[in-house]
Design an enzyme around this catalytic site. Structure first.
Site, short mmCIF file in Angstrom:
data_model
loop_
_atom_site.label_atom_id
_atom_site.label_comp_id
_atom_site.label_asym_id
_atom_site.label_seq_id
_atom_site.Cartn_x
_atom_site.Cartn_y
_atom_site.Cartn_z
N TYR A 72 -28.41 28.70 -38.03
CA TYR A 72 -27.49 28.35 -39.13
C TYR A 72 -28.26 27.81 -40.33
O TYR A 72 -27.90 28.07 -41.47
CB TYR A 72 -26.46 27.32 -38.66
CG TYR A 72 -25.32 27.94 -37.89
CD1 TYR A 72 -24.39 28.76 -38.53
CD2 TYR A 72 -25.16 27.71 -36.53
CE1 TYR A 72 -23.34 29.33 -37.83
CE2 TYR A 72 -24.10 28.27 -35.82
CZ TYR A 72 -23.20 29.09 -36.47
OH TYR A 72 -22.16 29.64 -35.78
N ASP A 86 -18.52 19.05 -33.93
CA ASP A 86 -19.09 20.38 -34.12
C ASP A 86 -20.60 20.30 -34.01
O ASP A 86 -21.17 19.26 -34.29
CB ASP A 86 -18.69 20.97 -35.47
CG ASP A 86 -18.84 22.48 -35.46
OD1 ASP A 86 -17.90 23.17 -35.06
OD2 ASP A 86 -19.94 22.98 -35.81
N ARG A 111 -14.47 24.75 -25.73
CA ARG A 111 -13.57 24.74 -26.90
C ARG A 111 -12.13 24.45 -26.52
O ARG A 111 -11.21 24.97 -27.15
CB ARG A 111 -13.68 26.06 -27.67
CG ARG A 111 -15.11 26.54 -27.93
CD ARG A 111 -15.91 25.60 -28.80
NE ARG A 111 -15.37 25.44 -30.12
CZ ARG A 111 -15.69 26.21 -31.16
NH1 ARG A 111 -16.56 27.16 -31.03
NH2 ARG A 111 -15.16 25.99 -32.34
N ARG A 164 -4.35 18.94 -37.26
CA ARG A 164 -5.23 19.65 -38.21
C ARG A 164 -4.56 19.84 -39.57
O ARG A 164 -5.21 19.72 -40.61
CB ARG A 164 -5.61 20.99 -37.57
CG ARG A 164 -6.47 21.89 -38.38
CD ARG A 164 -7.86 21.32 -38.57
NE ARG A 164 -8.66 22.30 -39.28
CZ ARG A 164 -8.56 22.51 -40.58
NH1 ARG A 164 -7.74 21.80 -41.31
NH2 ARG A 164 -9.31 23.43 -41.15
N ARG A 184 -8.46 24.73 -30.26
CA ARG A 184 -8.24 26.14 -30.53
C ARG A 184 -6.84 26.64 -30.21
O ARG A 184 -6.29 27.44 -30.95
CB ARG A 184 -9.28 26.98 -29.81
CG ARG A 184 -10.54 27.13 -30.65
CD ARG A 184 -11.41 28.19 -30.12
NE ARG A 184 -12.39 28.63 -31.10
CZ ARG A 184 -13.41 29.38 -30.80
NH1 ARG A 184 -13.60 29.77 -29.55
NH2 ARG A 184 -14.25 29.77 -31.73
O1 CP3 Z 1 -15.08 22.22 -27.05
C1 CP3 Z 1 -14.32 21.56 -27.77
O2 CP3 Z 1 -13.10 21.67 -27.67
C2 CP3 Z 1 -14.90 20.54 -28.74
C3 CP3 Z 1 -14.98 20.97 -30.09
C4 CP3 Z 1 -16.01 21.97 -30.60
C5 CP3 Z 1 -15.88 22.55 -31.90
N1 CP3 Z 1 -17.01 23.27 -32.15
C6 CP3 Z 1 -14.73 22.35 -32.80
C7 CP3 Z 1 -14.45 23.36 -33.85
C8 CP3 Z 1 -17.22 22.42 -30.07
C9 CP3 Z 1 -17.83 22.16 -28.71
C10 CP3 Z 1 -17.84 23.25 -31.06
C11 CP3 Z 1 -19.16 23.87 -30.90
C12 CP3 Z 1 -19.58 24.93 -31.80
N2 CP3 Z 1 -19.38 25.02 -33.15
C13 CP3 Z 1 -20.37 26.03 -31.40
C14 CP3 Z 1 -20.90 26.27 -30.01
C15 CP3 Z 1 -19.88 26.80 -29.08
C16 CP3 Z 1 -19.58 28.26 -29.26
O3 CP3 Z 1 -18.41 28.56 -29.48
O4 CP3 Z 1 -20.49 29.08 -29.08
C17 CP3 Z 1 -20.60 26.81 -32.55
C18 CP3 Z 1 -21.38 28.10 -32.61
C19 CP3 Z 1 -19.98 26.15 -33.66
C20 CP3 Z 1 -20.01 26.55 -35.08
C21 CP3 Z 1 -18.64 26.76 -35.63
N3 CP3 Z 1 -17.72 25.76 -35.85
C22 CP3 Z 1 -18.02 27.99 -35.99
C23 CP3 Z 1 -18.68 29.34 -35.89
C24 CP3 Z 1 -16.72 27.71 -36.45
C25 CP3 Z 1 -15.68 28.65 -37.01
C26 CP3 Z 1 -14.99 29.47 -36.01
C27 CP3 Z 1 -14.35 28.73 -34.82
O5 CP3 Z 1 -13.17 28.37 -34.86
O6 CP3 Z 1 -15.05 28.55 -33.83
C28 CP3 Z 1 -16.55 26.30 -36.31
C29 CP3 Z 1 -15.32 25.55 -36.64
C30 CP3 Z 1 -14.68 24.77 -35.56
N4 CP3 Z 1 -15.35 23.94 -34.69
C31 CP3 Z 1 -13.29 24.71 -35.29
C32 CP3 Z 1 -13.14 23.82 -34.22
C33 CP3 Z 1 -11.85 23.39 -33.59
C34 CP3 Z 1 -12.19 25.48 -36.04
C35 CP3 Z 1 -11.98 24.91 -37.41
C36 CP3 Z 1 -10.62 24.38 -37.71
O7 CP3 Z 1 -9.88 23.81 -36.89
O8 CP3 Z 1 -10.34 24.52 -38.88
#
Ligand code: CP3
Length: 338
Positions: free
Chosen positions: A151, A75, A25, A38, A29
């Site tokens: 999910y 994602d 991530r 964003r 983040r």
């Molecule tokens: O690694 C990276 O930097 C690449 C981007 C990436 C995102 N999601 C962007 C994202 C990756 C590799 C993921 C994978 C992902 N998504 C997982 C597996 C990794 C883990 O953390 O266990 C899971 C379970 C998800 C599902 C998901 N997506 C959730 C639960 C959420 C909300 C909470 C959060 O921020 O993680 C997301 C949204 C998400 N995916 C964001 C980002 C940058 C945040 C949303 C935003 O910017 O508004």
């Protein structure tokens, strides 16, 4: 030819002059530069479908943090969507599926022909690959079948994923049907990511930890195995969060790398998977500490893993409220370690 191929060398089990590092991530983040991009779009999904912006935010951690790999910004939930199950990303809450999978009919209408629906990802990979100009490898990724299943059944995040687990107990046959479909879609998706430029792929099994070992062996491992057998083009990283019980079984698959969270001791993992490259596993909370503590904890971990057949990372994604200067310091500590 890549200028920095430390990650790929380590993944293939070749000698490296220093330990490679990237952060799960890392894009999205902690960087103020990400937040600026964003806030220029209306929502997460608008960003995830915009190849130019994806390219920009994928490169940010390479330019700003100096990591040894880029991971394509996307994602794991793009797969259920491409199969026909739409999701929403609710601001500061997370994913939400208006419709979930409940029965055989719901499964039968899902498509596994996902590649046409994911062209925006492949275009993003091509753009990013060109913009990277061979500086570092590009990591592709997908969610593991069990985590995607969770999910699709549950419809949102959960502490227990009890609805998804209920399906395993109440209707194991149907569960396998859905897991099988997700696996087919995932293999096609990963192969197309590779064809468009991904140098290595990681499979995220984020909710592995809610399963017992026996359930993991029945409902998750066979599909992880299938993926590692199908992806022969590039190295694969399997990461099952909170599932230290499965490291030994992963070591018997075709995976190149096993990702670890912080609940497993590095020496224990080395004993259970002596034939694989390991990745991880610093507790992301260490990055809240002062620099002295970060350095001491990092050195302790690097010593325990040893310098070869190892990729440094956190044990899970970097937490959103971590100061990016601390993340940068962690990366510097690893890259200057000899
Ligand atoms: O690694 C990276 O930097 C690449 C981007 C990436 C995102 N999601 C962007 C994202 C990756 C590799 C993921 C994978 C992902 N998504 C997982 C597996 C990794 C883990 O953390 O266990 C899971 C379970 C998800 C599902 C998901 N997506 C959730 C639960 C959420 C909300 C909470 C959060 O921020 O993680 C997301 C949204 C998400 N995916 C964001 C980002 C940058 C945040 C949303 C935003 O910017 O508004």
């Amino acid at each position: 030819m890549l200028k920095n191929d430390l990650l790929l060398k380590a993944a293939r089990g070749e000698q490296t002059e220093r330990i490679p590092i990237w952060l799960m991530r890392q894009a999205g983040r902690i960087l103020p530069e990400y937040r600026a991009v964003r806030s220029s779009v209306h929502g997460f999904k608008e960003l995830v479908k915009n190849p130019e912006l994806i390219c920009e935010v994928t490169l940010q951690p390479v330019d700003i943090l100096g990591v040894d790999a880029a991971i394509i910004f996307s994602d794991i939930l793009v797969i259920p969507e491409a199969m026909g199950l739409n999701y929403e990303m609710i601001e500061s809450k997370g994913p939400f599926f208006p419709k979930t999978i409940q029965n055989a009919q719901d499964i039968s209408v899902l498509t596994t022909d996902v590649v046409p629906n994911l062209q925006y990802v492949f275009e993003s990979i091509r753009l990013t690959k060109a913009a990277l100009n061979n500086r570092v490898p590009l990591i592709g990724f997908a969610g593991a079948p069990w985590t995607i299943f969770s999910y699709m059944i549950e419809g949102k995040g959960s502490k227990t994923f009890s609805e998804a687990k209920k399906m395993l107990y109440v209707n194991p046959v149907l569960s396998h049907q859905l897991l099988d479909k997700i696996t087919s879609a995932t293999i096609a998706y990963l192969k197309e990511q590779i064809r468009n430029g991904a140098d290595i792929v990681q499979v995220f099994d984020s909710w592995a930890g809610v399963l017992s070992k026996a359930q993991y062996i029945e409902f998750a491992l066979p599909y992880m195995q299938k993926i590692t057998e199908a992806i022969t083009e590039v190295p694969v990283i399997l990461f099952a969060k909170d599932a230290h019980y499965i490291v030994k079984e992963f070591s018997q698959t075709n995976t190149s790398v096993i990702g670890l969270d912080w609940t497993i001791d590095p020496k224990q993992a080395r004993m259970e998977a002596p034939n694989k490259t390991l990745q991880g596993n610093l507790d992301p909370c260490v990055l809240y500490a002062d620099k002295e503590t970060i350095k001491a904890e990092t050195h302790k971990m690097l010593q325990a893993f040893g310098p070869q057949n190892y990729i440094c990372n956190l044990g899970h994604g970097v937490y959103p409220d971590v100061d990016f200067e601390k993340a940068k310091y962690f990366i510097e500590v690893v890259q200057s370690y000899r």
